[in-house]
Design a protein around this motif. Structure first.
Motif, short mmCIF file in Angstrom:
data_model
loop_
_atom_site.label_atom_id
_atom_site.label_comp_id
_atom_site.label_asym_id
_atom_site.label_seq_id
_atom_site.Cartn_x
_atom_site.Cartn_y
_atom_site.Cartn_z
N VAL C 9 0.85 -1.20 0.00
CA VAL C 9 0.00 0.00 0.00
C VAL C 9 0.87 1.24 0.00
N GLY C 10 1.91 1.19 0.85
CA GLY C 10 2.81 2.33 0.94
C GLY C 10 3.41 2.67 -0.41
N ILE C 11 3.89 1.64 -1.11
CA ILE C 11 4.51 1.87 -2.42
C ILE C 11 3.48 2.47 -3.38
N THR C 12 2.29 1.88 -3.41
CA THR C 12 1.26 2.36 -4.34
C THR C 12 0.95 3.83 -4.08
N VAL C 13 0.69 4.15 -2.81
CA VAL C 13 0.29 5.52 -2.49
C VAL C 13 1.43 6.49 -2.77
N LEU C 14 2.64 6.09 -2.36
CA LEU C 14 3.79 6.97 -2.57
C LEU C 14 3.97 7.26 -4.05
N LEU C 15 3.93 6.20 -4.87
CA LEU C 15 4.10 6.39 -6.32
C LEU C 15 3.02 7.32 -6.85
N ALA C 16 1.78 7.09 -6.41
CA ALA C 16 0.68 7.92 -6.91
C ALA C 16 0.90 9.37 -6.54
N VAL C 17 1.31 9.62 -5.31
CA VAL C 17 1.51 11.01 -4.87
C VAL C 17 2.62 11.65 -5.68
N VAL C 18 3.73 10.93 -5.84
CA VAL C 18 4.85 11.49 -6.60
C VAL C 18 4.42 11.78 -8.03
N VAL C 19 3.77 10.79 -8.65
CA VAL C 19 3.33 10.95 -10.04
C VAL C 19 2.35 12.10 -10.15
N ALA C 20 1.46 12.22 -9.16
CA ALA C 20 0.46 13.30 -9.20
C ALA C 20 1.14 14.65 -9.12
N ILE C 21 2.12 14.79 -8.23
CA ILE C 21 2.80 16.07 -8.08
C ILE C 21 3.56 16.40 -9.36
N ILE C 22 4.31 15.41 -9.87
CA ILE C 22 5.06 15.65 -11.10
C ILE C 22 4.11 16.01 -12.24
N GLY C 23 3.04 15.24 -12.37
CA GLY C 23 2.08 15.49 -13.44
C GLY C 23 1.48 16.88 -13.33
N PHE C 24 1.14 17.25 -12.12
CA PHE C 24 0.51 18.56 -11.90
C PHE C 24 1.46 19.68 -12.31
N ARG C 25 2.71 19.55 -11.85
CA ARG C 25 3.68 20.60 -12.16
C ARG C 25 3.97 20.61 -13.66
N PHE C 26 3.99 19.41 -14.25
CA PHE C 26 4.23 19.30 -15.68
C PHE C 26 3.14 20.01 -16.46
N MET C 27 1.89 19.75 -16.06
CA MET C 27 0.77 20.34 -16.78
C MET C 27 0.74 21.85 -16.60
N ARG C 28 1.15 22.32 -15.44
CA ARG C 28 1.16 23.77 -15.23
C ARG C 28 2.43 24.39 -15.75
N ASP C 29 3.30 23.52 -16.32
CA ASP C 29 4.53 24.02 -16.91
C ASP C 29 5.44 24.64 -15.86
N ILE C 30 5.45 24.05 -14.68
CA ILE C 30 6.35 24.50 -13.63
C ILE C 30 7.54 23.55 -13.66
N PRO C 31 8.76 24.03 -13.47
CA PRO C 31 9.89 23.10 -13.42
C PRO C 31 9.61 22.04 -12.38
N ILE C 32 9.89 20.79 -12.74
CA ILE C 32 9.37 19.70 -11.94
C ILE C 32 10.11 19.54 -10.61
N PHE C 33 11.41 19.74 -10.62
CA PHE C 33 12.13 19.41 -9.39
C PHE C 33 12.68 20.63 -8.66
N ARG C 34 12.58 21.81 -9.28
CA ARG C 34 13.21 22.97 -8.65
C ARG C 34 12.13 23.91 -8.13
N GLN C 35 12.43 24.47 -6.97
CA GLN C 35 11.51 25.46 -6.41
C GLN C 35 11.72 26.75 -7.20
N ALA C 36 10.67 27.26 -7.82
CA ALA C 36 10.79 28.47 -8.59
C ALA C 36 10.86 29.68 -7.65
#
Lengths: 245, 245, 309
Positions: C9-36
C-alpha cells in the motif's frame, strides 16, 4: 416501500460503520489487506483502462476535427480535460464497480450465507467494524490514487496515440493540454473518485452483508451490487457536476 | 445459567415460534429437537443475541442480553462457543489461523502461547496433523472438529452445537457425539445441542426441549422423555430410525 | 520477495503522490524538481491580468503570475513565479502591459542596472502602462468632447461677431478681415509645423490596421468589440463633421452679407462708438493671435483636433 426499507437498512449499516470506525485495532489488519486488494491490485487494470481511454479519445477527436480549421492543440485540450474532469474518475469507477464491487459483495455474501459473519459476531467481533469499515475506507482512500493512475495513463495514452498515428504531434497535444489545465478540474476529479469509492464499496458491503439464500442469493447480491454501483456512480457524477460546476 | 422467557420471533408475517420459555442449568447438556424449519437454529441465535426477538427475554446469569449495549452483548457472546452447521470456518485463512483467530484479537498471548494453545485445542479433536492445511482441504467431519476446536479456544462457559452430526456418516457422527460429551466433562461446560438426530440426543443430552407447532412443545429430562406419552413428541421420536425401546 | 500489505500500500500511495505532483507541475509548466523563485510587484490596477498570465524579460518568457490580491491601500499585489535562472537587478521595474494590439495583458520586467539582485520573495516596482487601445479609446472620448466644445464656442463667437458687425465701419472691417487672414496664415504655419506629428499619427494608424489584418481567428470576439468601439468613434466623428459643415455655412452666409454691403453694414459705417469698440477688439484679437503663436498650447488646447486630422 421496499426502496425506503432498503435505504433505511443501508443508512443504518453506514451509521454502524461510522460508529465502529473508531475500533481501529479490530480492522487495522483487514484495512491494509483491503487497501492492497482495492488499490494496488487494481492498478494494472486501471492503467489499461486509462491508456485505451486516452488513445481512443485522441484518435476519434482527431478524426472528427480533421476537416475543421482547428489547431491540433485543441485535441490535446479536449482529451486531457475530458480525462481529468470526467473519464478518469467515471470509467475507472465503472470498471471498479465490476472488479471491486463484485468481489466485496461476493466475499461478504459468502461469509453471510456460510455463517462466517455469525461466527465472527459470536466470537465477540463487531462484524461491521471488522468487515465493512476496512472495505469502505479502502474504497475512499484508494480510488483517488487510482484516479491519478487513470489520469496519467490516459493523458500518456493520448499523447502516444497522437504520436504513433501521426495525427497530433506531442508538442501540440501538450500545448493544448497545458493551456486548458485548471487545477480545479483535478480537485473535482479527486472529489469524484472519492465519492465513487465510497458508493461502490458501501453498496457492495450492504448487498453482501445482507445477502441471504445460499449460492443463488450471493449471486443476486453480487449482481445488484455491480449494477447499483454503476447506476449510482452515474447519478453521483451528474449531481456533483450540477452542484459544483 | 440461561433463562429463556416468553421468547417470540417472527420474520415479517411468518411466525417462527412464540412464548418459548425454559431454563438451562449450568453443567446441563440440553438438546433442542424439532422438525427441520421449526426454528431451532433461530432459537440458538437468540441465546447469544445474534438475532433479536419480537418480545421476550434471554437472561444470562440474570441479565437480559437484549437490554444491553452492543459492547456488553459482545462481551457476553464470548462466554459462548458455537459450532455452526456448516462449521463457518474462515476460508481465507488456514486451519491453524482459524483456531488462533479469536486469540489474536481477544487475548494478549505471545505467538508461542497461541501456538501451544491452538495445538492443545487441536489435540482434543485429534487434528494435530492438519494444523497447516487449508480449510478447503478438510472433509466435512474434520471441518466440524476444527469448528469445535475454534469454539472452545476462548474457554467458553457455554457451547452451542448447531446440527453437529448432520451430513456426516454414522461413524463420524459418533465421533462428534463423543467429542460433545468429552467437552462437557473435561471443561464442565454447559452445552446446547440443536439436532434432529435422536441417536445423538440419546447419547449426549440430559434435558430435551422439543419445538413443535410454533411453540415449545415439550420440555423435560431425557428419562422423562423416554416415558412421555406426548403424542407429538412420540411421533417425532418414532419417525426417527432409532427406537428408544 | 514477499512484501507485506503495508509495504504494498505504501509503495502504491507513494508512487501515486509522486506521479500526481510531477504530473501537476508538468501540466502547469512549472519546473518539476526545482523550487521556482517567487517575486511580487504592486500595481495601481491589474486589468486583464489573471492567474497564469505570462511574465517576460526582453520578450522571453520567464514565468507566470500565480497570485493577484487587492491590498489594503487599494493597490494590486501581483505575485509571479520566475522559472528563469537569470538574476533580476533590485531596481528593475515590472510593467503591466500588452505586447500586441490584441494580445492579453502580460508583465514585462525591464531589467535595472543595480548590481544587487532580487531574492525569493522580493518585490519589484510595478508600473501600469496603458496600452495603445486604451489610449486610443480614451483620446477618442476626449476628442469628441473637445470638438463639440469648440464648435459651441465657435458658434457663440460667430453670433457675437454677427451682432458686432451690425454697427461697424467698412474700413475697420477690412482691417479686421485682414487681421483675420493674417491669423489664418499663422494657423496654417502652425499646422505646417505639426505636419510631422500628423504623418506619424497616420503611420501608427496604418500599422494598427496591418496588425488588425493579422488577427487570429480566436481573437475574433475582441476584434468585434474593438470594431464596435471604432464604429462608435467614427459615428462621433461624423457628427463633428456635420457640425463643422453647418458652421462653415453660417460663416459663408455672413461673409456674403458683408460682401454685398447689405443690412447692418450701413449702420456700421455711421456709428463711431462701435468703430472704436471694434478697433480695440481688433487690437486685442491681434494680441490674442500673437499669444497663440507664441504659446499655442495655452490657447489652442481645443484646437488640438487639428493635430489629429
Amino acid at each position: 416501500m421496499q426502496g425506503l426499507k432498503e435505504l433505511g437498512r443501508y443508512s443504518s449499516l453506514l451509521y454502524q460503520a461510522l460508529r465502529s470506525s473508531t475500533e481501529f485495532s479490530t480492522y487495522r489488519k483487514n484495512l491494509f489487506q483491503e487497501l492492497v486488494k482495492v488499490g494496488t491490485d487494481s492498478v494494472p487494470i486501471i492503467m489499461l483502462v486509462g491508456i485505451f481511454t486516452g488513445s481512443v479519445m485522441t484518435l476519434q477527436s482527431a478524426y472528427q476535427l480533421e476537416f475543421a480549421f482547428i489547431p491540433l492543440s485543441t485535441i490535446g485540450a479536449i482529451v486531457s480535460e475530458s480525462i481529468l474532469i470526467e473519464l478518469a474518475a467515471v470509467i475507472s469507477g465503472l470498471v471498479l464497480a465490476g472488479k471491486v464491487g463484485a468481489r466485496v459483495a461476493t466475499e461478504l455474501g459468502t461469509m453471510r450465507v456460510s455463517e462466517q459473519i455469525d461466527a465472527l459476531e459470536s466470537m465477540g467481533f463487531n462484524s461491521v467494524s471488522f468487515l465493512v469499515v476496512p472495505r469502505v475506507l479502502a474504497g475512499i482512500m484508494m480510488f483517488p490514487v487510482l484516479y491519478v493512475v487513470a489520469s496519467i495513463f490516459g493523458i500518456g495514452g493520448g499523447i502516444a496515440a497522437g504520436y504513433f498515428s501521426g495525427s497530433v504531434p506531442p508538442a501540440d497535444f501538450l500545448k493544448g493540454a497545458r493551456m486548458f489545465f485548471y487545477p480545479w478540474n483535478v480537485v473535482f476529479g479527486f472529489l469524484k473518485s472519492f465519492v465513487f469509492g465510497f458508493i461502490i464499496t458501501s453498496i457492495a458491503c450492504y448487498k453482501g452483508f445482507y445477502a441471504r439464500g445460499g449460492a443463488e442469493g450471493v449471486g443476486k447480491s453480487t449482481t445488484e451490487a455491480t449494477v447499483l454501483g454503476c447506476i449510482y456512480i452515474l447519478l453521483a457524477d451528474f449531481l456533483l457536476a450540477a452542484l459544483l460546476l | 445459567m440461561i433463562e429463556i422467557k416468553n421468547l417470540t420471533k417472527s420474520f415479517g408475517d411468518m411466525l417462527v415460534w412464540k412464548d418459548v420459555s425454559f431454563r438451562i442449568e449450568n453443567g446441563d447438556t440440553i438438546a433442542v429437537i424439532g422438525r427441520s424449519g421449526c426454528g431451532k437454529s433461530v432459537l440458538l441465535k437468540h441465546i447469544n443475541a445474534l438475532l433479536t426477538p419480537d418480545s421476550g427475554e434471554v437472561l444470562i446469569d440474570g441479565n437480559n442480553i437484549f437490554d444491553m449495549e452492543y459492547v456488553d452483548q459482545r462481551r457476553i457472546r464470548q462466554k459462548f462457543g458455537i459450532l455452526f452447521q456448516g462449521s463457518a470456518l474462515f476460508d481465507s485463512i488456514n486451519t491453524f489461523e482459524n483456531i488462533a483467530f479469536p486469540l489474536r484479537y481477544f487475548s494478549n498471548l505471545t505467538e508461542n502461547e497461541i501456538h501451544d494453545k491452538v495445538m492443545r485445542s487441536l489435540e482434543y479433536v485429534n487434528l494435530e496433523d492438519s494444523a497447516q492445511k487449508e480449510t478447503s482441504e478438510l472433509s466435512g467431519g474434520m471441518r466440524k472438529r476444527v469448528g469445535l476446536a475454534r469454539a472452545i479456544i476462548l474457554e467458553p462457559e457455554y457451547i452451542m452445537y448447531d446440527e453437529p452430526t448432520s451430513g456426516l456418516d454414522p461413524e463420524t457422527a459418533n465421533e462428534i457425539n463423543d467429542l460433545i460429551i468429552l467437552m462437557a466433562e473435561t471443561f464442565d461446560i454447559t452445552s446446547i445441542v440443536i439436532t434432529h438426530d435422536m441417536h445423538s440426543v440419546l447419547r449426549v443430552a440430559d434435558k430435551v426441549a422439543f419445538l413443535h407447532d410454533q411453540k415449545l412443545g415439550w420440555f423435560g429430562t431425557l428419562e422423562e422423555m423416554k416415558k412421555s406419552d406426548d403424542k407429538d413428541l412420540l411421533n417425532f421420536i418414532t419417525a426417527s430410525e432409532y427406537s428408544i425401546k | 520477495m514477499h512484501l507485506s500489505n503495508e509495504i504494498k500500500v505504501g509503495i502504491t500511495v507513494l508512487l501515486a503522490v509522486v506521479v500526481a505532483i510531477i504530473g501537476f507541475r508538468f501540466m502547469r509548466d512549472i519546473p518539476i524538481f526545482r523550487q521556482a523563485m517567487q517575486i511580487s510587484a504592486v500595481f495601481d490596477r491589474a486589468d486583464g491580468i489573471s492567474n497564469g498570465s505570462l511574465v517576460y524579460i526582453k520578450g522571453v518568457r520567464v514565468g507566470s503570475v500565480n497570485r493577484i490580491q487587492l491590498t489594503e491601500d487599494a493597490t494590486v499585489r501581483i505575485q509571479m513565479r520566475i522559472d528563469s535562472e537569470i538574476p533580476i537587478p533590485q531596481n528593475s521595474t515590472a510593467n503591466l502591459t500588452s505586447l500586441g494590439i490584441v494580445e492579453g495583458k502580460s508583465i514585462v520586467i525591464e531589467l535595472g542596472t543595480s548590481t544587487e539582485f532580487i531574492q525569493h520573495g522580493g518585490e519589484l516596482q510595478g508600473n501600469y502602462t496603458e496600452t495603445m487601445m486604451e489610449v486610443l479609446g480614451q483620446k477618442g472620448e476626449e476628442l469628441g468632447d473637445d470638438v463639440s466644445n469648440t464648435i459651441y464656442e465657435l458658434n457663440l463667437f460667430l453670433r457675437q461677431l454677427n451682432e458686432t458687425l451690425d454697427d461697424d465701419t467698412r474700413a475697420t472691417l477690412d482691417q479686421t478681415l485682414r487681421s483675420t487672414m493674417e491669423t489664418t496664415g499663422r494657423i496654417a504655419a502652425i499646422l505646417e509645423g505639426k505636419q510631422d506629428e500628423i504623418n506619424s499619427a497616420i503611420d501608427a494608424g496604418s500599422r494598427m490596421l496591418g496588425q488588425l489584418d493579422t488577427l487570429a481567428t480566436d481573437s475574433r470576439p475582441r476584434v468585434d468589440s474593438l470594431m464596435v468601439t471604432v464604429e462608435q468613434s467614427i459615428k462621433d466623428l461624423e457628427e463633428v463633421r456635420l457640425q463643422l459643415e453647418s458652421a462653415t455655412a453660417s460663416l459663408n452666409q455672413i461673409l456674403e452679407k458683408v460682401n454685398n454691403g447689405e443690412g447692418t453694414i450701413g449702420r456700421l459705417l455711421n456709428d463711431p462708438s462701435i468703430y472704436e469698440n471694434l478697433d480695440s477688439l481688433t487690437i486685442e484679437l491681434n494680441n490674442l493671435v500673437k499669444g497663440i503663436n507664441e504659446n499655442p498650447g495655452r490657447y489652442l488646447r481645443h484646437m488640438s483636433i487639428i493635430d489629429i486630422f
